[in-house]
Design a protein around this motif. Structure first.
Motif, PDB file in Angstrom:
ATOM      1  N   MET A   1     -13.383 125.895  73.896  1.00  0.00           N
ATOM      2  CA  MET A   1     -14.345 126.737  74.603  1.00  0.00           C
ATOM      3  C   MET A   1     -15.357 127.350  73.638  1.00  0.00           C
ATOM      4  O   MET A   1     -16.548 127.451  73.958  1.00  0.00           O
ATOM      5  CB  MET A   1     -13.611 127.835  75.367  1.00  0.00           C
TER       6      MET A   1
ATOM      7  N   MET B   1     -10.444 132.943  74.434  1.00  0.00           N
ATOM      8  CA  MET B   1     -11.220 131.697  74.317  1.00  0.00           C
ATOM      9  C   MET B   1     -10.469 130.770  73.365  1.00  0.00           C
ATOM     10  O   MET B   1     -10.134 131.164  72.257  1.00  0.00           O
ATOM     11  CB  MET B   1     -12.624 131.964  73.759  1.00  0.00           C
TER      12      MET B   1
ATOM     13  N   ARG C   1     -18.884 120.625  79.254  1.00  0.00           N
ATOM     14  CA  ARG C   1     -18.464 121.922  79.807  1.00  0.00           C
ATOM     15  C   ARG C   1     -17.855 121.747  81.200  1.00  0.00           C
ATOM     16  O   ARG C   1     -16.845 122.372  81.535  1.00  0.00           O
ATOM     17  CB  ARG C   1     -19.656 122.878  79.894  1.00  0.00           C
TER      18      ARG C   1
END
Length: 453
Positions: A125, A121, A148
């Protein structure tokens, strides 16, 4: 008797590249911030891997040697395992995620995952996931979803590569021209969904502006907005100033939705206090844009309380970040009070006193305090009220007995210094805004005119 099953902690590694133009202090501050973000997301960071490079590796962000080192650690192949922070079960642990302290490309993330053997990640994120979990209002949820979806769109191609030829083609025969690929379809869906959400946000924004206008019409323009770096103690201060039960948590981004409460004890004029989303260094530009509406209270406020964590050695960096974002949204012209909070976290009484002297000499008119000390909160409360009362004037009002229905308006909009009465009516010595006093005078005249008719 049922045996309680303890849930295993999510363990993570932090990995970062230090570029030549980044100082050691700035680099360490960014790593500390990422560890705090990981904590907010529910991870225990047990190890940090850093590497100095002239630039990021095009293939997989980190250099080949560092990737091998992480892979060996994740797969328990290291001869001597040293943890920065030991996992809860030292004999049975498994790394779930590698957290990267930069935004990396989809191909870099995919290649790094394949090499180290666990999920990767990047910083963006991590922040998006925190926003997704913490958003409560319709507006905040819509803004999070837009951010997102914008982040996911360019990553669909990498997902399609992993799916292979069968996953890429949706329909048709004889190649690409005969049908629409899953990737193209998903991208189109994302574009449509973002457009739909943007329309929803515009509608909600119009509704919020109407609500704010009505609120300001009722209460005047006495609005205070708390701004500052995330985890600087804004929500604790909000609760102390308003006596309200707002969420207080020692986590980054605990507050995403703007909360508005009245200053308590109430004053004349009645002052509304709003909390806003916290700022953070290296917040992706797309997120700043999508969360701009959560900072609108700062634009509408007539006073900003810039809350700074006095106990953080890097508070000057926090201060700069907040100033930059306020400038971006056009709120840098709004009057502000710098509030250095959490002074009680700074060593003993002598250390606190020394820092307070330093801060007040460097930032004249600042407030150095702890939101947990009632006497400090009372001092700040007084300073806020004084700000709004500085343009008030004293006046005398006469209210005939036939106009006594206006008594409540006098007490609601002015500070009554004295009240006397005779057989004709009541005399008030008041202190208030010139506009409020003029409005009351006109109301008395109008009431008398109606009575005489």
């Amino acid at each position: 008797m049922q045996k309680e099953v303890k849930e295993r902690s999510n363990l993570a590694l932090v990995a970062a590249v230090q570029l030549p133009n980044v100082s050691d202090a700035e680099f360490e501050a960014s790593l500390t911030e990422l560890r705090e973000l990981a904590k907010t997301l529910g991870y225990d960071v047990v190890k940090t891997f850093v590497q100095k490079r002239a630039g990021f590796d095009i293939k997989a962000y980190l250099g080949e040697g560092k990737r091998e080192e992480i892979r060996a650690f994740v797969n328990h192949e290291s001869y001597e395992v040293e943890f920065d922070k030991a996992p809860p079960n030292i004999n049975d642990w498994e790394i779930d995620t590698v957290l990267v302290d930069h935004e990396i490309s989809p191909s870099q993330a995919r290649n790094l995952e394949k090499e180290v053997g666990c999920e990767v990640m990047d910083r963006t994120m991590v922040i998006l996931e925190i926003f997704h979990r913490n958003a409560r209002s319709r507006a905040a949820r819509a803004q999070v979803e837009i951010a997102r979806l914008g982040y996911m769109a360019p990553r669909l191609r990498e997902a399609a590569k992993l799916a292979g030829p069968q996953g890429r083609q949706r329909s048709g025969e004889g190649g690409r021209g005969a049908g629409e690929s899953h990737t193209e379809l998903d991208r189109r869906k994302i574009r449509d969904r973002i457009a739909e959400l943007q329309q929803d946000i515009l509608a909600m924004e119009a509704e919020r502006k109407t609500q704010r206008a009505r609120r300001q019409e009722r209460q005047g323009l006495a609005g205070v907005a708390l701004v500052g770096y995330t985890n600087a103690g804004k929500s604790t201060l909000m609760r102390a100033l308003t006596g309200s039960e707002v969420l207080v948590a020692n986590k980054l981004f605990a507050t995403l939705d703007t909360t508005v409460r009245a200053l308590y004890p109430e004053s004349i004029p009645r002052i509304l206090v709003s909390d806003t989303v916290g700022f953070i260094k290296n917040l992706p530009h797309g997120l700043v844009a999508s969360f701009k509406s959560t900072l609108d209270e700062a634009l509408d406020a007539s006073l900003l309380l810039h809350v700074i964590d006095a106990s953080d050695p890097g508070f000057e960096r926090q201060l700069e970040v907040t100033n930059e974002v306020l400038s971006e949204i056009g709120a840098d012209e709004v009057p502000r009070i710098r509030v250095f909070n959490k002074i009680d976290f700074v060593g003993d009484a002598t250390a606190q006193a020394e820092l307070e002297i330093t801060l007040q000499s460097r930032y004249p008119d600042c407030v150095v305090m702890s939101a947990r000390r009632p006497e400090d909160v009372a001092m700040l409360h007084k300073k806020i009220v004084e700000f709004y009362q500085q343009d008030q004037v004293e006046a005398e009002l006469f209210l005939p007995w036939e106009a006594q229905q206006l008594r409540k308006d006098i007490y609601a909009t002015c500070q009554v210094l004295a009240e006397t009465s005779d057989h004709e009516g009541a005399f008030f010595k008041v202190r208030g805004e010139p506009s409020a006093i003029n409005k009351l005078t006109e109301s008395v005249k109008l009431s008398q005119g109606i009575k005489s008719v």
